[in-house]
Design an enzyme around this catalytic site. Structure first.
Site, PDB file in Angstrom:
ATOM      1  N   HIS A  75       0.826  -1.207   0.000  1.00  0.00           N
ATOM      2  CA  HIS A  75       0.000   0.000   0.000  1.00  0.00           C
ATOM      3  C   HIS A  75       0.862   1.259   0.000  1.00  0.00           C
ATOM      4  O   HIS A  75       0.482   2.274  -0.591  1.00  0.00           O
ATOM      5  CB  HIS A  75      -0.989   0.018   1.169  1.00  0.00           C
ATOM      6  CG  HIS A  75      -1.938   1.165   1.050  1.00  0.00           C
ATOM      7  ND1 HIS A  75      -3.041   1.131   0.230  1.00  0.00           N
ATOM      8  CD2 HIS A  75      -1.887   2.422   1.553  1.00  0.00           C
ATOM      9  CE1 HIS A  75      -3.643   2.302   0.249  1.00  0.00           C
ATOM     10  NE2 HIS A  75      -2.968   3.109   1.052  1.00  0.00           N
ATOM     11  N   HIS A  81       3.198  10.624   2.785  1.00  0.00           N
ATOM     12  CA  HIS A  81       2.684  11.511   1.740  1.00  0.00           C
ATOM     13  C   HIS A  81       3.521  12.790   1.660  1.00  0.00           C
ATOM     14  O   HIS A  81       3.709  13.353   0.590  1.00  0.00           O
ATOM     15  CB  HIS A  81       1.219  11.859   1.999  1.00  0.00           C
ATOM     16  CG  HIS A  81       0.297  10.698   1.799  1.00  0.00           C
ATOM     17  ND1 HIS A  81       0.212  10.027   0.598  1.00  0.00           N
ATOM     18  CD2 HIS A  81      -0.565  10.076   2.627  1.00  0.00           C
ATOM     19  CE1 HIS A  81      -0.675   9.043   0.708  1.00  0.00           C
ATOM     20  NE2 HIS A  81      -1.150   9.054   1.930  1.00  0.00           N
TER      21      HIS A  81
HETATM   22 ZN   LIG Z   1      -3.209   5.190   0.863  1.00  0.00          ZN
END
Ligand SMILES: [Zn+2]
Length: 295
Positions: free
Chosen positions: A246, A272
Site C-alpha cells: 500500500h 505523503h
Molecule cells: Zn493510501
C-alpha cells in the site's frame, strides 16, 4: 486476484499516451469527512489529470500539480480553486498505474471516496471505461543526478532508469507489520496484480484518537486494515506484506501529480509528505527553465 477482477488488455508499459474510452462514475464515502462523494472520470484531450467540480461545470478544469498539495497528514489533500480536494492518491495511483496518462476527474464533494481502501475499485472503473490510445507519450524529464530527500529517519531517493522501478520499505514496532520491503518493475499489468489491491492500514490506538479529532469519520473495518499490535482486527490480508504494497500505491499516486518518471524510486518509511516533496522536486526539474538549452 479474486474472481471478477478485470483483466482487459492493459498497455505493455508507459511509453504510449492513453485516456479513457468513455466516462465512468463511482460514488462512496470519504474516509476523513464521512460525507458521500461522487467522481466521474472522463476522457481528456489534454495531458495530465484535470479536475472539475460537478456542481460548477462552467468553471475551467484545473490540471493537478504538486504545488497544489496543502495537507499530507493522513492523505494527500490539494488546495484547488473552488475548494479543497482530499484523498486523491488512490484514484491517481489507479489512473497512472493502469497507463491512463490523461483524464478529466469531475468531483462532487471535497474528498475522493475511499471505496474499499485500495485502488482496485478504481481499476475496475477504468477497465469498465476502457482505454483509448493517443500516440507516443512525452517522457517526464528526470534529473541526471540522483535526488535524495530526507525527513528524520525517512528518506526517498530517485535515480534515472530506463524503466519505472519502485521500491518501498516500512518498519513498525507492531509485530503484525514489522519490517517489510517490496520492489517491482512497474507495468500496468504488474500494478493491477501486485499493488492495486493493497488496502489502507491504520492502528487501533490511532483510530479512536482520530475519530475524536473529527477525522476518519468514514473509516471502518471494511475499508482500512486495522493493526492491533501482533494481530489484525479484520483479517484476512490480501497479501502477507499488504502494508508495504500500500505504501507503493500511495507513492505512485503522489508521484502521479507530476507524472510517471522513468526512474528507480525507493521510499524508506515513506509518507505523503516525502512522496509529494519528491513530486515537487521533479516538477521543478521538469520546468522548461531547467532544461538544457540547445545551441
Ligand atoms: Zn493510501
Amino acid at each position: 486476484m479474486g474472481a471478477g477482477t478485470p483483466d482487459p488488455a492493459w498497455p505493455d508499459d508507459y511509453s504510449r499516451a492513453f485516456t479513457l474510452a468513455e466516462a465512468v462514475e463511482r460514488r462512496g464515502v470519504g474516509l476523513h469527512s464521512g460525507a458521500l462523494a461522487r467522481v466521474r472520470l472522463q476522457p481528456s484531450e489534454g495531458p495530465g489529470y484535470r479536475v472539475g467540480w460537478l456542481e460548477r461545470p462552467g468553471e475551467p478544469l484545473q490540471r493537478l500539480a504538486p504545488h497544489q498539495v496543502c495537507d499530507t497528514q493522513l492523505c494527500t489533500a490539494l488546495a484547488l480553486d473552488g475548494g479543497r480536494l482530499a484523498t486523491v492518491e488512490h484514484l491517481l495511483a489507479a489512473l497512472a498505474g493502469c497507463g491512463v496518462s490523461q483524464a478529466e476527474i469531475w468531483v462532487e464533494g471535497g474528498e475522493i471516496p475511499l471505496l474499499d481502501g485500495s485502488a482496485l475499485p478504481w481499476v475496475e472503473a477504468i477497465a469498465e471505461a476502457g482505454l483509448r490510445e493517443l500516440g507516443e507519450r512525452a517522457p517526464l524529464p528526470v534529473p541526471e543526478e540522483p535526488l535524495l530527500l530526507r525527513q528524520g529517519l525517512s528518506f526517498i531517493a530517485l535515480t534515472p532508469c530506463e524503466r519505472v522501478r519502485l521500491a518501498a520499505a516500512v518498519e513498525y514496532p507492531q509485530p503484525a507489520i514489522g519490517r517489510q520491503l517490496f520492489s517491482l518493475d512497474l507495468t500496468p499489468a504488474s500494478f493491477v496484480r501486485e499493488i492495486a489491491p493493497a488496502r489502507t492500514f491504520g492502528f487501533r490506538e490511532q483510530v479512536e484518537q482520530l475519530r475524536a479529532a473529527g477525522l476518519i469519520q468514514g473509516g471502518a473495518l471494511d475499508n482500512a486494515l486495522v493493526c492491533d499490535g501482533a494481530a489484525w482486527l479484520n483479517p484476512p490480508l490480501r497479501f502477507v506484506d499488504e502494508p508495504v504494497r500500500h505504501k507503493l500505491l500511495d507513492l505512485l499516486g503522489d508521484l502521479a501529480l507530476v507524472g510517471l518518471p522513468r526512474a528507480q524510486v525507493f521510499a524508506y518509511r515513506g509518507s505523503h509528505g516525502l512522496h509529494t516533496a519528491l513530486a515537487a522536486a521533479l516538477a521543478t526539474a521538469a520546468s522548461p527553465t531547467r532544461l538544457p538549452l540547445t545551441a
